[in-house]
Design a protein around this motif. Structure first.
Motif, PDB file in Angstrom:
ATOM      1  N   LYS A 196       0.899  -0.891  -0.066  1.00 35.06           N
ATOM      2  CA  LYS A 196      -0.156   0.198   0.156  1.00 35.06           C
ATOM      3  C   LYS A 196       0.551   1.567   0.238  1.00 35.06           C
ATOM      4  N   LEU A 197       2.126   1.396   0.773  1.00 33.87           N
ATOM      5  CA  LEU A 197       2.987   2.188   0.855  1.00 33.87           C
ATOM      6  C   LEU A 197       3.298   2.750  -0.130  1.00 33.87           C
ATOM      7  N   LYS A 198       3.962   1.581  -1.179  1.00 35.96           N
ATOM      8  CA  LYS A 198       4.606   1.498  -2.618  1.00 35.96           C
ATOM      9  C   LYS A 198       3.426   2.218  -3.291  1.00 35.96           C
ATOM     10  N   GLU A 199       2.497   2.071  -3.447  1.00 32.57           N
ATOM     11  CA  GLU A 199       1.182   2.347  -4.239  1.00 32.57           C
ATOM     12  C   GLU A 199       1.347   4.006  -4.182  1.00 32.57           C
ATOM     13  N   ILE A 200       0.611   4.356  -2.271  1.00 34.13           N
ATOM     14  CA  ILE A 200       0.862   5.616  -2.161  1.00 34.13           C
ATOM     15  C   ILE A 200       1.680   6.486  -2.842  1.00 34.13           C
ATOM     16  N   GLU A 201       3.276   5.743  -2.502  1.00 36.94           N
ATOM     17  CA  GLU A 201       4.441   6.618  -3.404  1.00 36.94           C
ATOM     18  C   GLU A 201       4.642   6.956  -4.630  1.00 36.94           C
ATOM     19  N   SER A 202       3.759   6.065  -5.308  1.00 40.30           N
ATOM     20  CA  SER A 202       2.510   5.855  -6.945  1.00 40.30           C
ATOM     21  C   SER A 202       2.680   6.713  -7.059  1.00 40.30           C
ATOM     22  N   TYR A 203       2.115   7.466  -6.343  1.00 42.67           N
ATOM     23  CA  TYR A 203       0.901   8.717  -6.714  1.00 42.67           C
ATOM     24  C   TYR A 203       1.382  10.172  -6.486  1.00 42.67           C
ATOM     25  N   PHE A 204       2.874  10.033  -6.444  1.00 46.24           N
ATOM     26  CA  PHE A 204       3.693  11.594  -6.595  1.00 46.24           C
ATOM     27  C   PHE A 204       4.590  11.206  -7.336  1.00 46.24           C
ATOM     28  N   GLU A 205       4.310  10.239  -8.610  1.00 47.02           N
ATOM     29  CA  GLU A 205       4.934   9.616  -9.823  1.00 47.02           C
ATOM     30  C   GLU A 205       4.028  10.796 -10.722  1.00 47.02           C
ATOM     31  N   LEU A 206       4.880  11.183 -11.227  1.00 49.67           N
ATOM     32  CA  LEU A 206       4.101  12.075 -12.664  1.00 49.67           C
ATOM     33  C   LEU A 206       4.227  11.855 -13.498  1.00 49.67           C
ATOM     34  N   THR A 207       3.596  10.749 -14.221  1.00 54.07           N
ATOM     35  CA  THR A 207       3.142  10.423 -15.585  1.00 54.07           C
ATOM     36  C   THR A 207       2.542  12.109 -16.926  1.00 54.07           C
ATOM     37  N   PRO A 208       3.226  11.018 -17.831  1.00 58.97           N
ATOM     38  CA  PRO A 208       2.525  12.570 -18.640  1.00 58.97           C
ATOM     39  C   PRO A 208       0.837  12.567 -18.615  1.00 58.97           C
ATOM     40  N   SER A 209       0.498  10.885 -19.014  1.00 58.18           N
ATOM     41  CA  SER A 209      -0.930  10.865 -18.867  1.00 58.18           C
ATOM     42  C   SER A 209      -1.472  11.413 -17.323  1.00 58.18           C
ATOM     43  N   ARG A 210      -0.666  11.596 -16.014  1.00 50.23           N
ATOM     44  CA  ARG A 210      -1.086  12.178 -14.891  1.00 50.23           C
ATOM     45  C   ARG A 210      -1.127  13.614 -15.698  1.00 50.23           C
ATOM     46  N   LYS A 211      -0.412  14.170 -15.649  1.00 55.46           N
ATOM     47  CA  LYS A 211      -0.464  15.506 -15.881  1.00 55.46           C
ATOM     48  C   LYS A 211      -1.113  15.756 -16.877  1.00 55.46           C
ATOM     49  N   LEU A 212      -1.465  15.080 -17.429  1.00 56.86           N
ATOM     50  CA  LEU A 212      -2.242  15.701 -18.214  1.00 56.86           C
ATOM     51  C   LEU A 212      -4.284  15.804 -18.089  1.00 56.86           C
ATOM     52  N   ALA A 213      -4.064  14.466 -17.354  1.00 52.51           N
ATOM     53  CA  ALA A 213      -5.935  14.763 -16.150  1.00 52.51           C
ATOM     54  C   ALA A 213      -5.718  15.198 -15.701  1.00 52.51           C
ATOM     55  N   GLU A 214      -4.930  15.648 -14.971  1.00 55.71           N
ATOM     56  CA  GLU A 214      -4.697  16.485 -14.081  1.00 55.71           C
ATOM     57  C   GLU A 214      -5.301  18.178 -14.602  1.00 55.71           C
ATOM     58  N   LEU A 215      -4.540  18.640 -15.278  1.00 56.21           N
ATOM     59  CA  LEU A 215      -4.664  19.327 -17.013  1.00 56.21           C
ATOM     60  C   LEU A 215      -6.214  19.699 -17.279  1.00 56.21           C
ATOM     61  N   GLU A 216      -6.629  18.142 -17.725  1.00 53.89           N
ATOM     62  CA  GLU A 216      -8.049  18.284 -17.831  1.00 53.89           C
ATOM     63  C   GLU A 216      -9.072  18.857 -16.651  1.00 53.89           C
ATOM     64  N   LYS A 217      -8.410  18.606 -15.413  1.00 54.81           N
ATOM     65  CA  LYS A 217      -9.567  19.279 -14.650  1.00 54.81           C
ATOM     66  C   LYS A 217      -9.666  20.828 -14.380  1.00 54.81           C
ATOM     67  N   ALA A 218      -7.704  20.774 -14.557  1.00 53.28           N
ATOM     68  CA  ALA A 218      -7.823  22.707 -14.380  1.00 53.28           C
ATOM     69  C   ALA A 218      -8.563  22.915 -15.012  1.00 53.28           C
ATOM     70  N   LYS A 219      -8.477  22.319 -16.163  1.00 51.34           N
ATOM     71  CA  LYS A 219      -9.152  23.257 -17.755  1.00 51.34           C
ATOM     72  C   LYS A 219     -10.730  23.545 -17.338  1.00 51.34           C
ATOM     73  N   LEU A 220     -11.433  22.069 -15.872  1.00 47.62           N
ATOM     74  CA  LEU A 220     -12.554  22.878 -16.644  1.00 47.62           C
ATOM     75  C   LEU A 220     -12.813  23.575 -15.239  1.00 47.62           C
ATOM     76  N   ILE A 221     -12.445  23.562 -14.706  1.00 44.35           N
ATOM     77  CA  ILE A 221     -12.534  24.527 -13.139  1.00 44.35           C
ATOM     78  C   ILE A 221     -12.599  25.732 -13.949  1.00 44.35           C
ATOM     79  N   ILE A 222     -11.517  26.267 -14.447  1.00 45.48           N
ATOM     80  CA  ILE A 222     -11.346  27.653 -15.122  1.00 45.48           C
ATOM     81  C   ILE A 222     -12.381  27.626 -16.010  1.00 45.48           C
TER      82      ILE A 222
END
Lengths: 646, 312
Positions: A185-211
């Motif tokens: 579980k710890l490893k899994e959580i740590e993996s959340y902190f690694e940002l893959t391009p697709s993760r970044k894109l997903a966050e950008l999508e969210k940001a876009k929606l909010i903006i």
């Protein structure tokens, strides 16, 4: 198509198109909103601003004097707006008016009163053709996501879990299996902190929606928000925006709403926590010595009052955390409230120490709404929780009865009620010392969600409204000139048939513009290009038809037969050439964005309208001329081609 | 009746030379296409200059420093200018700054291009810091977007047009149309490079317009060929020839009508759209040329070749 009744179809189409286009050429009324704060300015400044406005009104905005304004621009109006009446009040012009008189006019509140068409047929929806950034002026910002900051915040929200899992992992009294689970579980959580391009894109999508949501809430005419993948950035186009810094603040606002537990009080419940009490003691000492100005809270208030910025505040708090040896587990916050008087301003009043771990964050909340509490004479915000959030909330409130749960909005603690009993059911409310605006803002932050990533300005550009107005005027002139010349050319070459083609062309443009305004399309320079091409293709269709008729006439056919045969022969040619162009147009709409899309949309609709006008309308008029009105001669081209069988 | 087919190799050679000259000059003489802020990025500053500084002064200033800058007057009353400096001049700015500050100065070493630009402007025009309203390194907004979508868009478009034409006509027509289309685009791009027209959004619009126009034009000729192929017993090249001649007055009239509306932009004085109009004017003439001299002759060449393959 011989039946005369069919003539009602194009008449109906043209009539409804003209109705749709009515708001574009009708006399309109504009409410030019004035700022309330204007009245608080010093007399001299007010006078200066008004004279400036009046002068520009005469010289720049209304040189021909065909608009009316009430009251006179020299006078501050009694109601909260100036009423401007006139034709062709374009958004570019409205922008110019508001941008050059920013201290007088409140841009977001400007209102173009709906015409009867908009009011009664479309329920108040504006129909006038909208102009793009390049035509009406405005601003474009490119914002880059700050993913470092994002990860550090993310780590905060997992502090508690990580702590617990690490403890489990190292706890040898647990079974091997349990420890392994914790480690995974710890490893899994740590993996959340690694940002893959697709993760970044997903966050950008969210940001876009909010903006998107935020901008829509600002009543901005037509914000366009796009992601630029390869640059981790978001591009925001805001036609007609003048007050850039305010809008920018709204866009970039990363304020969040979070619940955090306060440090625990001692077992008797007499203290409000060790660290809190330590600070309080120190403050009291200074107060008692009559050194109020030296207390930390007053110093902090001064930072706020002097608007030294958030960084300065953060530095101050960090220094205090060090001074009082507040452990990593906790974080120092400031509670903001009003002094006894509800009209007093919201200011930092008390330091509070909260757990660093976030108990519940904005992602768990939704559907917030502000309401007024009659009894307490203040506003509160009620919201519901997601099912996951409701579970968490119940869990927290049942485990921590008696402790205080603080609500942190941005970096301000706005309320820290004591948990009296476990709260189930997924509904909750926040009571703070809210005015209406604050309650609305808070509700918005909860409903829209917070921006997941902080954004930095990468690039910003303005297109002045004057430039836009000039482009429109000149561009329009050029298009009209071209249009007139084409019409004359067709008349010279094809005479009576040319007239038919010209009518078809006019109808084509009218219907196209009506369609575009019905769809709420934003016209840009590439859009203009699409219209020019449409005119070209519409002319082409008629030329093809007439050349075919000419051939039939040359072959000695009767006029009526020649017309029928000409249309027949031309039909597939026109279809084929238009369908191929349509294919490329549709692909451009699907794949392209920005300029390509704008161009393609006008082109595609232009093809459809020109098919209607050339294959249906032209044919109907020609049939009418030849079969009903008895036209026996059609002169096409300069050679005399008269039907031999007359 | 003019024999277009007879001169097919002449016209194809002519086109090839045009392409070669266009790209030769573009890369040989200019070292590539013109740069523009929209496409390549660069520096952009908005500055409020003192009243006595006019556009003329600024132009002289930048040209004397050998900097390529585009100036836009943003606000007449305040004398605000937007200064765009393309990537090509960025190194030059840094160099100027280093020369000014001295090679070993820490200030010059650490300065970014935008710092250098601000530094130079502030000193040379004696500006206060607050008169620099904004200054940014600008990314290639349009360029990045278009290069990523442009190529896939174009190939897909060509693919679908090919399918439609193969279905409605025959494969050889589809091939001819596509080749003619590519021909038009390539020559127009060569033209843009030859005249060092700055790529911009309107230029993209012009290229797209051209694409639409060119397809349209070619199909009309092909349609006639298809129709005649059913009626006549002549040789295929003869049919093509007849068809081109039959559609010639249509081709001419349509081109003139479309040209009129484009040329009106130039006459009408829409300065913002000049480049757009130039590219379109050229493109329409070219599109007309290619539908007559390139597309159909290519179909003929392919027809001849495929017959020869069949025989052997």
């Amino acid at each position: 198509m011989k039946s005369v009744q069919w003539i009602f179809v194009p008449i109906l189409v043209v009539a409804s198109s003209l109705t749709l286009l009515y708001p574009n050429f009708a006399e309109r009324e504009l409410e030019l909103a004035v700022r309330k704060e204007f009245k608080q300015l010093p007399e001299e400044t007010r006078k200066e601003l008004l004279t400036g406005f009046a002068e520009r009104w005469k010289a720049d905005y209304n040189p021909k004097g065909d608009w009316q304004i009430e009251p006179d621009p020299n006078i501050f109006p009694d109601q909260d707006y100036y009423l401007v009446k006139g034709r062709f009040i374009t958004s570019a012009k409205i922008n110019q008016l508001s941008q050059e008189n920013q201290e007088l006019i409140l841009e977001p509140k400007n209102k173009l009163r709906p015409t009867w068409v908009e009011e009664y047929i479309f329920g108040g929806r504006p129909l006038a053709i909208r102009l793009g950034l390049d035509l009406q002026g405005g601003m474009r910002v490119v914002l880059k996501g700050d993913f470092d900051d994002y990860t550090s915040k993310l780590k905060d929200s997992y502090t508690k879990e990580i702590e617990e899992l690490t403890r489990k992992k190292d706890d040898h009294s647990l079974s091997e299996k349990e420890r392994k689970e914790a480690q995974d579980k710890l490893k899994e959580i740590e993996s959340y902190f690694e940002l893959t391009p697709s993760r970044k894109l997903a966050e950008l999508e969210k940001a876009k929606l909010i903006i998107d949501n935020r901008l829509t809430n600002q009543n901005l005419t037509e914000p366009q928000v796009r992601i630029q993948k390869d640059q981790d950035s978001i591009e925001v186009s805001l036609p007609g925006v003048s007050n850039s810094s305010q809008i920018l603040d709204i866009i970039r606002n990363t304020e969040t709403v979070e619940y955090r537990l306060r440090e625990p009080s001692d077992s008797n419940g007499n203290s409000r926590g060790i660290y809190h009490d330590a600070i309080e003691l120190e403050e009291m000492k200074l107060m008692n010595d009559g050194r109020r100005e030296e207390t930390e809270i007053v110093r902090f208030q001064n930072i706020v009052k002097q608007k030294l910025g958030k960084d300065e505040q953060d530095r101050f708090l960090e220094a205090m955390e060090k001074k009082y040896n507040i452990p990593e587990k906790y974080k120092l916050y400031v509670k903001w409230s009003r002094a006894n008087n509800p009209k007093a301003s919201l200011l930092p009043r008390e330091f509070v120490v909260l757990e660093r771990a976030i108990s519940l964050d904005g992602k768990d909340m939704r559907n917030a709404r502000e309401s007024y509490d009659q009894n307490r004479l203040s506003y509160y915000v009620s919201f519901s929780l997601t099912s996951q959030g409701a579970e968490k909330f119940f869990d927290i409130t049942s485990k921590n009865v008696g402790r205080q749960l603080a609500i942190v909005w941005g970096d301000k603690v706005i309320s820290d009620p004591v948990i009296r009993s476990p709260i189930a059911g997924g509904n909750a409310q926040i009571d703070g010392e809210f005015g209406q605006k604050e309650a609305t803002d808070l509700a918005n932050v909860i409903s829209e969600g917070a921006l997941p990533i902080p954004l930095n300005v990468l690039e910003m550009r303005f297109i002045g409204p004057t430039l836009g107005i000039e482009s429109i005027e000149v561009g329009l002139k050029a298009v009209l000139l071209g249009f007139a010349l084409v019409i004359i050319f067709m008349l010279i070459i094809y005479r009576l048939s040319g007239l038919v083609a010209d009518i078809a062309l006019l109808v084509n443009v009218i219907v196209l513009m009506a369609l575009l305004s019905l769809m709420g399309f934003t016209l840009t320079l590439p859009g203009f290009a699409g219209i020019i091409l449409t005119v070209g293709m519409a002319v082409d269709a008629n030329v093809i038809i007439y050349e075919r008729i000419k051939e039939e006439l040359a072959a000695g056919k009767h006029v009526s037969a020649a017309v029928a045969q000409g249309f027949e022969n031309a039909f597939w040619t026109i279809m084929d050439s238009n369908v191929t162009t349509l294919i490329s147009g549709i692909l451009m709409i699907k794949l392209g964005n920005g300029p390509i899309k704008g161009f393609a949309i006008t082109l595609c609709w232009g093809i459809i309208t020109s098919l209607f006008t050339s294959l249906f309308l032209s044919r109907m008029i020609m049939d009418l001329l030849v079969n009903k009105l008895g036209v026996r001669k059609l002169q096409i081209g300069f050679k005399k081609l008269e039907s031999k069988n007359v | 009746m003019f024999d277009f087919i007879k001169y097919k190799y002449v016209s194809i050679t002519f086109s090839t030379i045009l392409i070669a000259v266009g790209f030769g000059v573009t890369f040989g003489k200019y070292g590539g296409f013109a740069t523009s802020l929209d496409f390549d990025g660069g520096l952009r500053a908005v500055v409020e200059f003192p009243e006595n500084v006019e556009r003329k002064n600024l132009e002289e200033y930048f040209s004397s420093k050998n900097l390529e800058a585009v100036l836009v007057l943003m606000d007449k009353d305040k004398n605000d200018y937007q200064i765009d400096i393309g990537l090509g001049s960025v190194d030059q700015i840094k160099q100027l700054y280093v020369e000014r500050k001295g090679k070993d100065s820490l200030e010059a070493k650490q300065a970014s291009a935008i710092d250098a630009l601000i530094g130079l402007l502030q000193e040379d025009f004696k500006l206060e810091k607050k008169k620099i309203l904004s200054a940014n390194q600008v990314g290639s907004v349009v360029g990045a977007e278009l290069t990523s979508t442009g190529i896939s868009l174009l190939s897909l478009t060509l693919f679908f047009i090919m399918i439609y034409l193969s279905f409605r006509f025959q494969f050889k027509f589809a091939l001819g149309a596509i080749l003619a289309l590519i021909h038009d685009l390539v020559i127009t791009i060569a033209f843009i490079g030859f005249f060092q027209i700055k790529p911009s959004v309107p230029i993209i619009a012009a290229l797209l317009t051209l694409l639409g126009y060119s397809i349209n034009d070619t199909i009309v000729v092909f349609d006639r060929i298809r129709e005649n192929a059913g009626n006549l017993r002549d040789a295929f090249s003869q049919i093509i020839n007849i068809s081109i001649n039959q559609t010639l007055s249509r081709t001419f009239n349509t081109s003139v009508a479309t040209l009129i509306s484009v040329v009106a932009i130039i006459i009408g004085g829409a300065v913002e759209l000049y480049d757009f109009a130039y590219v379109l004017t050229f493109g329409i003439i070219l599109g007309t040329f290619s539908s007559v001299f390139i597309a159909a002759p290519l179909v003929d060449i392919y027809d001849g070749l495929s017959k020869r393959w069949k025989r052997s």
